[in-house]
Design a protein around this motif. Sequence first.
Motif: not given
Length: 212
Positions: A4-6, A86-92, A70-75
């Motif tokens: 998991l990348g954050i 922009a990337v080849t892996v899934p982004v949520v 993913t990201a650590n901010c919902g906005l």
Amino acid sequence: MGVLGILMLEGKMADVPGCMASAETFGYPVIRHVVRGSRTPRSQEEAEAMLPLYVEAARELEAKGATVITANCGLIALLQDELSAAVTVPVVTSSLALVPAVSKLVGGRPIGVLTFFTEAVGERNFRASGWSSADIPVVLGGVGKHPSWLEFLETKEVTPALREQMRRDLLSVVEDMLAREPSLGAIVCECTMLPAVLETCGRTRPCRSSTS
């Protein structure tokens, strides 16, 4: 096993179990990558202005070996399409992406969306996450009107006493949402700081904070 990348906002983040900066939150490999030049957005416009920073950071995170981002901010949900392209892996980017599935699980009843500042979350966020409030009825509730949560936002630290007040204030927001919509079928937490009240700090010391 996947990694998991954050994408982390720059600056001091809450090292509180349940929050994304805490090593105690996840039981699997995690790569945290600071988005250089970013800051906590308090509006849709502030989030969207950081798009170039997040695109660059997402590519760097993929290069580090992240298999989902993913990201650590919902906005940052507002940047979902651009980041996933922009990337080849899934982004949520946000739990808001789960709302259509949750809606089906509760028979189409209204969904509560818990956030920090309600004025920063609306139809643009929903559409960026793949759905519309015209199709899925939602009720917004925000903790940002409570001093306890504003203190946490400012300090990124939680003492046991503050945690209890945060929990009480959060429950009052939920009660207000239920009063406005008694048929509420489920609640989705949009803000990544909200899980901080779901874990228990040690009784002898405050929860830690750190710079990510």
